[in-house]
Design a protein around this motif. Sequence first.
Motif, PDB file in Angstrom:
ATOM      1  N   ALA A 119      12.225 -30.032 -56.351  1.00  9.94           N
ATOM      2  CA  ALA A 119      13.030 -29.407 -55.306  1.00  9.94           C
ATOM      3  C   ALA A 119      12.128 -29.123 -54.114  1.00  9.94           C
ATOM      4  N   HIS A 120      12.339 -29.853 -53.030  1.00  6.37           N
ATOM      5  CA  HIS A 120      11.488 -29.706 -51.847  1.00  6.37           C
ATOM      6  C   HIS A 120      12.087 -28.691 -50.886  1.00  6.37           C
ATOM      7  N   ASN A 121      11.290 -27.715 -50.496  1.00  6.93           N
ATOM      8  CA  ASN A 121      11.738 -26.676 -49.575  1.00  6.93           C
ATOM      9  C   ASN A 121      11.545 -27.161 -48.141  1.00  6.93           C
ATOM     10  N   GLY A 122      12.461 -27.997 -47.681  1.00  9.50           N
ATOM     11  CA  GLY A 122      12.379 -28.536 -46.333  1.00  9.50           C
ATOM     12  C   GLY A 122      13.406 -29.623 -46.132  1.00  9.50           C
ATOM     13  N   ALA A 123      13.678 -29.931 -44.868  1.00  3.62           N
ATOM     14  CA  ALA A 123      14.665 -30.967 -44.561  1.00  3.62           C
ATOM     15  C   ALA A 123      14.078 -32.358 -44.760  1.00  3.62           C
ATOM     16  N   GLY A 124      12.911 -32.600 -44.183  1.00  2.61           N
ATOM     17  CA  GLY A 124      12.274 -33.900 -44.326  1.00  2.61           C
ATOM     18  C   GLY A 124      11.526 -33.998 -45.639  1.00  2.61           C
ATOM     19  N   TYR A 125      11.575 -35.165 -46.260  1.00  2.49           N
ATOM     20  CA  TYR A 125      10.875 -35.345 -47.536  1.00  2.49           C
ATOM     21  C   TYR A 125       9.871 -36.494 -47.442  1.00  2.49           C
ATOM     22  N   ASP A 126       9.291 -36.678 -46.249  1.00  2.25           N
ATOM     23  CA  ASP A 126       8.328 -37.755 -46.044  1.00  2.25           C
ATOM     24  C   ASP A 126       7.031 -37.532 -46.810  1.00  2.25           C
ATOM     25  N   GLN A 127       6.788 -36.310 -47.280  1.00  3.80           N
ATOM     26  CA  GLN A 127       5.579 -36.036 -48.050  1.00  3.80           C
ATOM     27  C   GLN A 127       5.773 -36.271 -49.546  1.00  3.80           C
ATOM     28  N   ILE A 128       6.923 -36.822 -49.917  1.00  4.19           N
ATOM     29  CA  ILE A 128       7.199 -37.118 -51.321  1.00  4.19           C
ATOM     30  C   ILE A 128       7.515 -38.603 -51.454  1.00  4.19           C
ATOM     31  N   ASP A 129       6.823 -39.286 -52.347  1.00  8.51           N
ATOM     32  CA  ASP A 129       7.081 -40.706 -52.591  1.00  8.51           C
ATOM     33  C   ASP A 129       8.326 -40.816 -53.468  1.00  8.51           C
ATOM     34  N   THR A 130       9.472 -40.974 -52.816  1.00 11.45           N
ATOM     35  CA  THR A 130      10.735 -40.995 -53.560  1.00 11.45           C
ATOM     36  C   THR A 130      10.870 -42.250 -54.425  1.00 11.45           C
ATOM     37  N   LYS A 131      10.256 -43.354 -54.002  1.00 10.84           N
ATOM     38  CA  LYS A 131      10.318 -44.569 -54.818  1.00 10.84           C
ATOM     39  C   LYS A 131       9.585 -44.368 -56.140  1.00 10.84           C
ATOM     40  N   ALA A 132       8.425 -43.707 -56.070  1.00 12.37           N
ATOM     41  CA  ALA A 132       7.673 -43.427 -57.294  1.00 12.37           C
ATOM     42  C   ALA A 132       8.450 -42.468 -58.185  1.00 12.37           C
ATOM     43  N   CYS A 133       9.133 -41.504 -57.564  1.00  8.49           N
ATOM     44  CA  CYS A 133       9.944 -40.561 -58.337  1.00  8.49           C
ATOM     45  C   CYS A 133      11.097 -41.277 -59.025  1.00  8.49           C
ATOM     46  N   LYS A 134      11.755 -42.176 -58.296  1.00 10.49           N
ATOM     47  CA  LYS A 134      12.880 -42.914 -58.873  1.00 10.49           C
ATOM     48  C   LYS A 134      12.422 -43.766 -60.045  1.00 10.49           C
ATOM     49  N   ALA A 135      11.259 -44.396 -59.889  1.00 11.22           N
ATOM     50  CA  ALA A 135      10.738 -45.243 -60.958  1.00 11.22           C
ATOM     51  C   ALA A 135      10.427 -44.439 -62.212  1.00 11.22           C
ATOM     52  N   LYS A 136      10.128 -43.161 -62.023  1.00 13.56           N
ATOM     53  CA  LYS A 136       9.778 -42.310 -63.158  1.00 13.56           C
ATOM     54  C   LYS A 136      10.960 -41.468 -63.627  1.00 13.56           C
ATOM     55  N   GLY A 137      12.115 -41.644 -62.977  1.00 16.53           N
ATOM     56  CA  GLY A 137      13.302 -40.902 -63.377  1.00 16.53           C
ATOM     57  C   GLY A 137      13.313 -39.461 -62.916  1.00 16.53           C
ATOM     58  N   ILE A 138      12.599 -39.167 -61.831  1.00 16.28           N
ATOM     59  CA  ILE A 138      12.532 -37.805 -61.305  1.00 16.28           C
ATOM     60  C   ILE A 138      13.507 -37.658 -60.145  1.00 16.28           C
ATOM     61  N   VAL A 139      14.372 -36.670 -60.217  1.00 19.12           N
ATOM     62  CA  VAL A 139      15.335 -36.395 -59.156  1.00 19.12           C
ATOM     63  C   VAL A 139      14.664 -35.548 -58.077  1.00 19.12           C
ATOM     64  N   VAL A 140      14.864 -35.918 -56.808  1.00 12.71           N
ATOM     65  CA  VAL A 140      14.287 -35.177 -55.687  1.00 12.71           C
ATOM     66  C   VAL A 140      15.416 -34.576 -54.857  1.00 12.71           C
ATOM     67  N   SER A 141      15.304 -33.295 -54.558  1.00 16.31           N
ATOM     68  CA  SER A 141      16.290 -32.637 -53.701  1.00 16.31           C
ATOM     69  C   SER A 141      15.588 -32.045 -52.485  1.00 16.31           C
ATOM     70  N   ASN A 142      16.335 -31.888 -51.402  1.00 17.41           N
ATOM     71  CA  ASN A 142      15.796 -31.270 -50.193  1.00 17.41           C
ATOM     72  C   ASN A 142      16.848 -30.347 -49.590  1.00 17.41           C
ATOM     73  N   THR A 143      16.530 -29.738 -48.459  1.00 18.47           N
ATOM     74  CA  THR A 143      17.452 -28.793 -47.812  1.00 18.47           C
ATOM     75  C   THR A 143      17.689 -29.233 -46.375  1.00 18.47           C
ATOM     76  N   PRO A 144      18.502 -30.278 -46.166  1.00 15.51           N
ATOM     77  CA  PRO A 144      18.647 -30.865 -44.830  1.00 15.51           C
ATOM     78  C   PRO A 144      19.249 -29.949 -43.776  1.00 15.51           C
ATOM     79  N   GLY A 145      20.054 -28.982 -44.153  1.00 14.89           N
ATOM     80  CA  GLY A 145      20.693 -28.147 -43.138  1.00 14.89           C
ATOM     81  C   GLY A 145      20.129 -26.750 -43.010  1.00 14.89           C
ATOM     82  N   ALA A 146      19.103 -26.454 -43.786  1.00 13.42           N
ATOM     83  CA  ALA A 146      18.616 -25.076 -43.851  1.00 13.42           C
ATOM     84  C   ALA A 146      18.039 -24.573 -42.536  1.00 13.42           C
ATOM     85  N   VAL A 147      17.431 -25.458 -41.758  1.00 11.00           N
ATOM     86  CA  VAL A 147      16.762 -25.009 -40.530  1.00 11.00           C
ATOM     87  C   VAL A 147      17.464 -25.512 -39.270  1.00 11.00           C
TER      88      VAL A 147
END
Length: 227
Positions: A119-147
């Motif tokens: 769970a990423h505390n931020g709108a942008g998730y450029d600091q997380i390799d989402t492709k690597a997460c997907k390959a490992k079955g890890i779900v990534v969430s962010n907060t696009p409207g929070a700020v």
Amino acid sequence: MRLSDAVVGGKRGGGGGVDAGGAGAGERTGSTDQQTEPKTDTDGNIIWAHDETKDLLGGISQIVLMDSPDRDDFLNGFKSGGKYDGVVGIYRHNSSSDRIGIFDTALIDALSPSVGWIAHNGAGYDQIDTKACKAKGIVVSNTPGAVDDATATTGLYLIISALRQFARAEQNIRSGNWKSGLKPAHDPSEKTLAILGLGGIGLRLAELCRPFNMRIVYHSRRPNPSA
């Protein structure tokens, strides 16, 4: 001390309630099962979502505050028997990159198989390799409207400040040059505002500028039905 990461511990589906406010290492909350012994470092705290964290996670997981001083210590903690062994989810704040770096492929690959979400505390998730997460079955969430609102109000302030020369006027006051060295300023009323990218922030900025009777135009990859 500001919390950089809160790592949610315990096996998948494990029980045992935890006080997110910082139960000591020897204190028990909830289940007395040894596997659900609270693992909470008292060097940090969840400041803004203290009660919400207890409501959402209390009784179903343990909470471990990330206290790793560097990347190596963080990754070693996910090895068998490490302090993050068995972690199923990670709450991430951008400030953690100062110590453990970004969540790139190397870091994602080193996480234990038990990790199922980040769970990423931020709108942008450029600091997380989402492709690597997907390959490992890890779900990534962010907060696009929070700020959206906070960023839009900052943008409105900068617009008015530039038109009214607030920054230059403040510099003059601080240097003792009251009412001198300033050219005639401008009002935002009836000016044209061009917004590049009408997402959540751009749309909110447009709403804030409407009371100034500004002409608002935008350019985006696709039309915004809310414009």
